[in-house]
Write an enzyme that holds these catalytic residues in place. Structure first.
Site, PDB file in Angstrom:
ATOM      1  CG  ASP A  65      -2.084   0.951   1.107  1.00  0.00           C
ATOM      2  OD1 ASP A  65      -1.845   2.160   0.909  1.00  0.00           O
ATOM      3  OD2 ASP A  65      -3.233   0.503   1.216  1.00  0.00           O
ATOM      4  CB  ILE A  66       1.393   4.090  -2.349  1.00  0.00           C
ATOM      5  CG1 ILE A  66      -0.043   4.383  -2.746  1.00  0.00           C
ATOM      6  CG2 ILE A  66       2.106   3.268  -3.419  1.00  0.00           C
ATOM      7  CD1 ILE A  66      -0.146   5.288  -3.973  1.00  0.00           C
ATOM      8  CD  GLU A 108     -10.578   6.185   0.401  1.00  0.00           C
ATOM      9  OE1 GLU A 108      -9.394   6.086   0.032  1.00  0.00           O
ATOM     10  OE2 GLU A 108     -10.946   6.909   1.349  1.00  0.00           O
ATOM     11  CB  VAL A 109      -9.319   1.133  -4.851  1.00  0.00           C
ATOM     12  CG1 VAL A 109      -8.941   0.458  -6.167  1.00  0.00           C
ATOM     13  CG2 VAL A 109      -8.432   2.360  -4.620  1.00  0.00           C
ATOM     14  CG  HIS A 131      -8.562  -3.529  -1.760  1.00  0.00           C
ATOM     15  ND1 HIS A 131      -9.518  -2.930  -2.548  1.00  0.00           N
ATOM     16  CD2 HIS A 131      -8.380  -2.703  -0.706  1.00  0.00           C
ATOM     17  CE1 HIS A 131      -9.893  -1.793  -2.000  1.00  0.00           C
ATOM     18  NE2 HIS A 131      -9.235  -1.634  -0.864  1.00  0.00           N
ATOM     19  CG  HIS A 178      -6.433  -2.565   3.690  1.00  0.00           C
ATOM     20  ND1 HIS A 178      -5.731  -1.444   3.354  1.00  0.00           N
ATOM     21  CD2 HIS A 178      -7.661  -2.421   3.133  1.00  0.00           C
ATOM     22  CE1 HIS A 178      -6.502  -0.633   2.623  1.00  0.00           C
ATOM     23  NE2 HIS A 178      -7.677  -1.203   2.487  1.00  0.00           N
TER      24      HIS A 178
END
Ligand code: AMP
Length: 138
Positions: free
Chosen positions: A33-34, A97-98, A102, A104
Site C-alpha cells: 500500500d502506498i 475507495e478503490v 482487496h 489490507h
C-alpha cells in the site's frame, strides 16, 4: 454496481502503473500500500475482476484468503509483529475507495496504533519493507 475495468488496481494488474509486488500466484496478487498505516501494510487482490466481497465468487474469496493467510504469516515474521489486522471495505458507504476487491494486511505491535489514513508513504522505506516480506516468504 458494475466492475470498472479502469480502476487503479486493474491498471496495476495490467502493469499500466507500477506497484511494489511481494507475492503472486495464478489467481492472486499482493503489493505494498502506498499510504501505509503500519510498516509492511500490503494489499491482496484477485487477478480476475471483482468489485468487492459482494460480487466476488466463492473461489475468488477462497483464493484471496489463502494468500492473505500466507502474507499474514510473512509479515509476522518480517516485522517481528505481535499480531495482524485485516481490513476489507465494501462500497463507498462501507469505506471502500478503490473498487477492485482487496484485503489490507497490517502487521501490528502491542500498544502501537495505526497511522492516520491518506498519508503518502516514503517509497524507499516501502521498497525495503517489501524486500523483507519477500525474504520472509522465501
Ligand atoms: P480502500 O478502498 O478504502 O480499502 O482504500 C484503498 C487503499 O488503496 C488505500 O489504503 C490506498 O492507500 C491504497 N492505494 C491507492 N492507490 C494505490 C496504488 N497505486 N498502489 C498501492 N496502494 C494504493
Amino acid at each position: 454496481m458494475q466492475y470498472d475495468p479502469d480502476n487503479i488496481f486493474a491498471k496495476i494488474l495490467r502493469k499500466e502503473i507500477p506497484s511494489e509486488c511481494v507475492y503472486e500466484d495464478d489467481t492472486t496478487y499482493a503489493f505494498m500500500d502506498i499510504m501505509p498505516r503500519a510498516d509492511g501494510h500490503l494489499l491482496v487482490i484477485p487477478k480476475d475482476p471483482a468489485r468487492n466481497t459482494l460480487d466476488a465468487t466463492p473461489k475468488q474469496l477462497a483464493d484471496v484468503m489463502a494468500s492473505v493467510q500466507r502474507l499474514s504469516h510473512a509479515v509476522m515474521k518480517a516485522f517481528g509483529a505481535d499480531g495482524v489486522t485485516l481490513q476489507q471495505f465494501n462500497e463507498a458507504a462501507g469505506g471502500q475507495e478503490v473498487f477492485h476487491l482487496h484485503f489490507h494486511v497490517l502487521p501490528r505491535h502491542t500498544g502501537q496504533p495505526l497511522r492516520a489514513p491518506g498519508q503518502m508513504g516514503d517509497m524507499t522505506a516501502i521498497a525495503e519493507h517489501a524486500e523483507r516480506i519477500r525474504a520472509a516468504l522465501a
